[in-house]
Structures are given as C-alpha cells and as structure tokens.
Design a protein around this motif. Structure first.
Motif, mmCIF file in Angstrom:
data_model
loop_
_atom_site.group_PDB
_atom_site.id
_atom_site.type_symbol
_atom_site.label_atom_id
_atom_site.label_comp_id
_atom_site.label_asym_id
_atom_site.label_seq_id
_atom_site.Cartn_x
_atom_site.Cartn_y
_atom_site.Cartn_z
ATOM 1 N N ALA A 294 0.864 -1.298 0.082
ATOM 2 C CA ALA A 294 -0.133 -0.004 -0.076
ATOM 3 C C ALA A 294 0.823 1.098 -0.034
ATOM 4 O O ALA A 294 0.465 2.253 -0.661
ATOM 5 C CB ALA A 294 -1.232 -0.117 1.149
ATOM 6 N N SER B 188 -7.070 -0.821 1.632
ATOM 7 C CA SER B 188 -6.983 -0.992 0.337
ATOM 8 C C SER B 188 -6.159 -2.042 -0.174
ATOM 9 O O SER B 188 -6.675 -2.701 -1.462
ATOM 10 C CB SER B 188 -6.598 0.384 -0.400
ATOM 11 N N GLN C 232 -7.601 -5.883 0.997
ATOM 12 C CA GLN C 232 -8.682 -6.459 0.566
ATOM 13 C C GLN C 232 -8.469 -7.165 -0.736
ATOM 14 O O GLN C 232 -9.233 -8.286 -1.075
ATOM 15 C CB GLN C 232 -9.796 -5.241 0.188
#
Length: 397
Positions: A115, A267, A270
C-alpha cells in the motif's frame, strides 16, 4: 511433452527470483525426514490457553465467523485490540477507523508495504530481518536498504549513525522490528526516541513489527514507536495473536494506525485474502482480555526456557547471545571450528538430531550473518532438555 509457452521469459516474476523456497520449509522437511528435534521454525509445540480454544469452538457452534467476517475484522476483536493498546501503552485508537485485522502479521506486513510503496522507493530495514520483509518490498517494487545489527556486549546493537546515513531523499519508509527476530534485540527507549526524531525530521513513514511485544526479559521493556512525539500519525504498528497466545495456525494479526494509513493498508489487504479466520477472531478478542497473570506466566515460562536452552548451547561450545526478547537464541558457531551456517545447519540433523536455522538467510550481506545460527525455544521443557543433551554429546566428545 514439455509445456509450450509464448516466450522464453521465466514464469516467475523477476522481482521474486532471488527468494525461492523459504529456509523454514527446507529445514522443517529435514527435521521430519531425519526424525530430528525441530528448533528451527518458530512455532510452539503446545496449544495456548484452553479457554481461548473453547472460545473458538463456541464461535463455530454459534455460527459466528463461519461466513465472511467484515473486511476490517469483527467489531469485537477490533474493540479488544483498541482496549489492549490503550491499557498497555496509553495509545488510544478508534476501533472503527484505526484498527484493521489481517491474516496474521505476515499479511499485515505485505499489505502495508504494497500500500505505502511505489516503484523506486527505498525502505531502510534492520538486518538481519524476517524473510518476508525482503520479498514484500520486492513485490511492491521498492528497494531495501539494510542497516546491520552487530554483535556487542553479549547481544546485537543498532548503530544509530549508520541508520541516519542510510536515509536518502529516496527513502519512503523505515521498517522496524522490536523485539527483534532473529537476534532477540529489544530496542531501548533512547534508541527508539532517536529513530522517531529521524522519522519526523525526514518526514518518513514507519512500519513497526511488534509481534513479540509480550516476550521481553530481564530489564528490557517494550515501548511502541507510536508513543513518541510525532509518530502516531506516521506509524503503522503490527501485532499478532499467534506469538502471544500460541495459536500460530489461526493466522490472526492486526494493524493499528491513523485513519489514512489504515485506509491505505486496507485497500491493499482487501485484494490479498479479503478476510480470514472468522471464528478465531472472536476467540482472540477474548484472549486479549485475559488478566495480567496470563501474560506474566507466559513470559516467565519462556524466560525459563530461554535460560535452559542458552545454558545447554553454552555447554555444547556455542557462543550464545542471550536474547532480551522473542523466543529465539542466536549463536556463533566459530568456537566449534565452524564458520558456514548453511553447511552447519544442513549437517546438524545427522550430526546431532537437531534442526536450526542459518541466520545468513536473513541478511543481504550474507557474509555478516555467515557464522550465526538461530534456535527456537518455544518448545516443551523436556524437548529442549533432550535437544541440549544431543548437542552436548555431538560437540563435547
């Protein structure tokens, strides 16, 4: 007939070609094939508290978590993590926006690095390091910059000047692990304060792996990096149930951080597992609420095992670096007339009936780790006693 491909390009992404099969798989397989005592991979050989195990069974029977749990984690566990962080460290986190449950700490590390990094970003990491760090940095397209912990006064120490010199204009993130696997180093409050000041000065993000937070010994103390001025808003803290409650197969980890950082990590997460370990999340929520007496007894048991293994290794002729935290002991094999940890560990099952891990796998600078070998002491007392006796017989004839 050989499979046909559209090009000569290898199947494996080139970012991962340097990694291959983990040393843990190799050495655990060697333990099985030789009937050796496995002090290599860091998993306990007994289960954790019966009440916690029964909580998982109860969740299964009650139908809690048998279907997809919420993406951020079940509310009960997120609330329990927030209470744990505030009760232990005075860190207040909103369970709805600042806590994320993951499939173990390994996924938390992967999701955080995927991320927060972009191709070309530099990550300064303490060497030796848990092997997934390097692979996750590579998958994110980052560049790892190791800062080596070096032997000093019976342990391993961080050179803070070397850490500062490793930071450049391309540095995006510091990857910190304390208590530290594999060396057992616990960074001091003063060392952490200097790291925090560096992160603030250079506007760096920090991912801090604190999965051994409840396993600190002697005079050492675990101080979360997020408690220092300016750090809460830039630090992703990673925790895990597996190391503290001896249910490593449940794969329940977590992230605590400011809302923007948690949203970023979520984010990425997932699209990894999405969710995992539904019923076990409810059980871990109950585990985190156990009284202090559980954590004190757990630490005392591991301390006794550390001392048992350390004494046995010393008697067998190893130089022992007594760990201040974790459940690993690093040794130097040079007093045994050895210098190649890989060769030593591959021969050790036949030589002594014991399996260990060569520390060099945790280094970019493998020559720096060549003479060091790691043993795990998260095993039953009788197993450790058997292992130390085998090592004494093998090396003190």
């Amino acid at each position: 007939m050989a499979a046909m491909t559209s090009s000569a390009r290898p199947f494996l992404n080139r970012r991962l070609t340097e990694f291959g099969t983990t040393i843990f798989a190799e050495m655990s397989a060697l333990a099985v094939s030789t009937g050796s005592i496995n002090l290599g991979q860091g998993f306990p050989d007994t289960d954790g508290p019966e009440d916690v195990r029964e909580a998982a069974v109860r969740a299964l029977r009650d139908g809690r978590g048998n279907q997809y749990p919420p993406g951020p984690g079940v509310p009960e566990l997120r609330a329990a993590i927030a209470v744990h962080q505030e009760r232990r460290y005075g860190l207040a986190y909103d369970p709805d926006t600042e806590v994320l449950v993951t499939a173990g700490a390994t996924e938390a590390i992967a999701a955080a690095l995927l991320a927060l990094l972009e191709p070309g970003d530099e990550v300064v990491a303490l060497e030796p390091y848990y092997d997934s760090y390097a692979a996750c940095i590579a998958m994110a397209g980052g560049r790892r910059v190791p800062v080596t912990l070096r032997p000093s006064e019976g342990g391993f120490r961080l050179d803070l000047d070397e850490l500062r010199d490793a930071v450049t204009d391309r540095t995006r993130l510091l990857l910190i692990n304390t208590p530290h696997n594999p060396t057992g180093t616990v960074l001091t409050r003063e060392e952490l304060r200097t790291i925090a000041e560096l992160a603030v000065e250079r506007d760096l993000l920090v991912v801090t792996d604190e999965v051994y937070e409840h396993l600190v010994f002697d005079e050492a103390e675990h101080v979360p990096l997020a408690t220092f001025p300016g750090m809460r808003e830039r630090t992703v803290t990673i925790g895990s149930a597996g190391k503290t409650f001896s249910f490593t197969g449940w794969k329940v980890g977590w992230v605590t951080a400011a809302p923007g950082l948690v949203a970023a990590v979520r984010s990425a997460k997932q699209f990894l597992t999405y969710v995992a370990s539904g019923p076990f999340q409810y059980a871990v929520a109950e585990a985190l609420a156990l009284p202090d007496s559980y954590f004190d007894a757990f630490r005392a048991d591991m301390l006794a095992k550390r001392d048992l293994l350390s004494a046995g290794l010393t008697d067998a002729g190893f130089r022992v670096f007594r760990p201040a935290g974790t459940y690993f002991v690093t040794t130097d094999i040079r007093p045994l007339g050895e210098s190649d940890g890989f060769a030593f560990c591959r021969a050790l099952p036949e030589r002594a009936g014991v399996v260990a891990i060569p520390n060099a796998v945790f280094y970019d600078h493998q020559e720096a780790g060549a003479p060091y070998v790691r043993f795990a002491f998260c095993k039953r007392t009788e197993v450790l006693a058997d292992a130390t006796e085998r090592l004494r017989k093998a090396f003190t004839r």
